[in-house]
Design an enzyme around this catalytic site. Structure first.
Site, short mmCIF file in Angstrom:
data_model
loop_
_atom_site.label_atom_id
_atom_site.label_comp_id
_atom_site.label_asym_id
_atom_site.label_seq_id
_atom_site.Cartn_x
_atom_site.Cartn_y
_atom_site.Cartn_z
N ASP A 1 -2.39 10.28 3.78
CA ASP A 1 -3.80 9.92 4.01
C ASP A 1 -4.47 10.96 4.89
OD1 ASP A 1 -6.22 8.68 4.34
OD2 ASP A 1 -5.47 7.04 5.61
N LYS B 1 0.86 -1.18 0.00
CA LYS B 1 0.00 0.00 0.00
C LYS B 1 0.90 1.23 0.00
CE LYS B 1 -3.04 2.72 3.11
NZ LYS B 1 -3.91 2.73 4.30
N LYS C 1 -9.88 12.91 8.43
CA LYS C 1 -9.35 12.56 9.75
C LYS C 1 -9.32 13.80 10.63
CE LYS C 1 -6.20 8.85 8.28
NZ LYS C 1 -6.85 7.73 8.98
N GLU D 1 -9.28 3.82 2.41
CA GLU D 1 -8.80 3.94 1.02
C GLU D 1 -7.75 2.90 0.67
OE1 GLU D 1 -7.49 5.46 3.50
OE2 GLU D 1 -5.37 5.15 3.11
N ARG E 1 -7.60 -0.29 1.28
CA ARG E 1 -8.19 -1.52 0.73
C ARG E 1 -8.71 -1.27 -0.69
NH1 ARG E 1 -12.29 -1.79 5.70
NH2 ARG E 1 -10.43 -0.86 6.63
N ASP F 1 1.90 6.46 5.44
CA ASP F 1 0.87 5.50 5.02
C ASP F 1 1.28 4.72 3.75
OD1 ASP F 1 -1.52 4.29 5.67
OD2 ASP F 1 -2.79 5.73 4.63
N ASP G 1 -11.98 7.16 4.12
CA ASP G 1 -10.74 6.93 4.88
C ASP G 1 -10.32 5.45 4.85
OD1 ASP G 1 -8.56 7.59 6.37
OD2 ASP G 1 -9.63 7.81 8.27
#
Ligand code: BES
Ligand code: MG
Ligand code: ZN
Length: 495
Positions: free
Chosen positions: A270, A265, A277, A349, A351, A288, A347
């Site tokens: 993020d 990933k 967030k 994101e 996956r 991230d 959020d």
């Protein structure tokens, strides 16, 4: 720091300090006796007074006053022999390197006893290099840190014969290469997002490929559109930065070998997107892309060590931003493989971008796929910063990953992924939704990914806890850990 192996005697070598490692339950070994006699019994006096007992990481400095060439001997405790393992060796090596650096020492020499195991040597090399890691690229001023100008430049491993030297060579070389790969991963994760966009991450991958002989292919935005990476494009559409998909490939001499795919990933920042967030701690979301960093770091090592296995590294890279063109809760997107996804929280994101990457993976017909992702805060609630969550569809592959994690002390802990959890990610408007029912967040993330990891043995590692914020290690800092590089290399080498 430069690590070399030399044939020589600790009494003759010109160095700032000689390290004598000592077991708590063997205070009379040959090396210690030799050092004691060179120092006219001063070590024995120290032991008699009980000032040094050989406990793990205990340390005593003795000034040699010209009795040997080095001005200092540093005794380092290894603890009890029965409790000694590779991780303790790493912890001791990390402690020793930092201790010497803080004393202002520039060069060290360590006599290596013939019974030292190869994985101890490799572990000591890795940990001493990794313990000295700092991320100071963006500091231009001297911050009056007293360690600022101190630099431990060299570590010499002293052996007594050519045969011993040759046998250490491989362990030292591997240790150096693996430490370099881990350092690369740490640098990438620590890098602020304005210095590491998806485009810059792809450039870095190209550099790694060019310096190691890996094959590298980059899909830019136009190519992603053409090939149908719609979910990756959806996540990136709220950002001014374009996404990238990175493919790195190591082909072995023997093309009959198994194929293993490593997927990372690569969210370079993020914000949460429209499901924004909260502000506190958001800056840490620059890491991230730690799954991508682990894959790139491991591929660099694999490019150098050239194992006899077909290894492919895949990275989906994007920002997750709340721009006016961003995806919104309730939107439905179609993944690379054709499944539809209802996005209920922007959020979640990681996956989404992995759905496309895992769909793309099937064409390689791999015998094993491991994805690494800073996927859920829930894994930190569950396992802290000690172990990554491991979930997958193949027991044998999970076992392999666990073993590699034990060996490297990049440990994983398996969570269940029974079909019962599938219910949680069912959508009323699409094939699947990108959040669960609010319980077991890490498992819900994996249950979602499972829908896209079809047709091959697969393990997902949720590294949100282990990629950042580890405490209590001498060779892993509290910021980016570089978690996963050592585990992946071990997995590939033991395949
Ligand atoms: N990148 C985060 C997960 C994360 C949290 C990484 C803390 C490192 C440290 C991920 O994209 C995320 O936001 N996950 C959400 C999922 C939720 C919306 C279902 C989370 O964990 O809250
Ligand atoms: Mg998120
Ligand atoms: Zn994320």
């Amino acid at each position: 720091m430069n690590i070399t192996i030399e044939i020589g005697d600790f009494r003759q070598i010109q160095t700032d300090a000689v390290i004598i490692p000592i077991l708590e339950d063997d205070l009379h070994n040959d090396l210690l006796l030799a050092a004691d006699s060179a120092l006219e019994g001063r070590i024995q006096s120290l032991l008699n007074l009980g000032d040094f007992k050989g406990k793990l990481k205990s340390t005593a400095v003795i000034y040699t006053n010209g009795s040997i060439n080095a001005p200092r001997i540093i005794l380092i405790g290894l603890g009890k022999f029965s409790e000694l393992d590779t991780e303790k060796v790493r912890q001791v090596a990390g402690h020793t390197a930092k201790y010497a650096r803080d004393l202002g020492i520039e060069s060290l020499a360590v006599p290596i006893p013939p019974e030292a195991q190869d994985d101890w040597i490799q572990g000591a090399v890795e940990a001493s290099l990794l313990s000295l890691y700092e991320f100071k690229q963006h500091q231009t001023e001297d911050d009056n840190d007293e360690n600022e100008n101190k630099k431990l430049n060299s570590l010499t491993l002293l052996v007594s014969s050519d045969i011993e030297k040759a046998s250490l060579d491989r362990a030292v070389n591997r240790g150096n290469t693996i430490a370099d790969g881990t350092t690369l991963a740490r640098d990438l994760s620590n890098q602020p997002s304005n210095h590491l966009t998806p485009t810059q991450l792809a450039e870095k991958a190209k550099e790694v490929a060019a310096s190691t002989g890996l094959k590298c292919t980059i899909f830019d935005k136009a190519t992603l559109e053409e090939k149908g990476f719609r979910t990756l494009l959806a996540v990136s559409q709220g950002s001014a930065e374009e996404p990238r998909f990175i493919i790195l490939e190591h082909t072995p001499v023997d093309d009959e070998k198994d194929t293993v795919v490593l997927v990372g990933k690569g969210i370079t920042f993020d914000t949460g997107g429209i499901s924004l967030k909260s502000g506190s701690g958001m800056h840490e979301m620059k890491h991230d892309m730690s799954g991508a960093a682990a894959v790139l770091g491991a591929m660099q090592v694999i490019g150098h060590l050239k194992p006899n296995l077909h290894v492919i590294g895949l990275i989906a890279a994007s920002e997750n931003m709340p721009g006016s063109t961003a995806i919104k809760p309730g939107d439905v997107v179609t993944s690379y493989g054709g499944k539809t996804i209802e996005i209920l929280n922007t959020d979640a994101e990681g996956r989404l971008i992995l759905a496309d990457a895992l769909g793309w993976t099937a064409q390689y017909e791999p015998q094993g796929v491991v994805d690494l992702a800073t996927l859920t805060g829930a894994v930190i609630t569950c396992l802290g910063h000690i172990a990554a969550g491991a979930l997958g569809t193949d027991d044998a592959l999970i076992e392999k990953v666990k073993k590699a994690g034990e060996k490297t002390h990049e440990r994983v802990w398996e969570l269940p992924l029974w079909d019962d959890y599938d219910e949680g990610v069912k959508s009323t408007v699409a094939d699947v939704k990108n959040i669960g029912d609010g319980t077991s967040g890490t498992i819900a993330g994996a249950a979602f990914l499972k829908k896209f990891a079809e047709g091959y043995p697969w393990v997902h590692l949720d590294i949100a806890g282990t990629a950042w914020g580890m405490k209590g290690s001498t060779y892993i800092p509290e910021s980016a850990s570089g978690y996963g590089v050592r585990l992946l290399v071990q997995l590939v080498e033991d395949w």
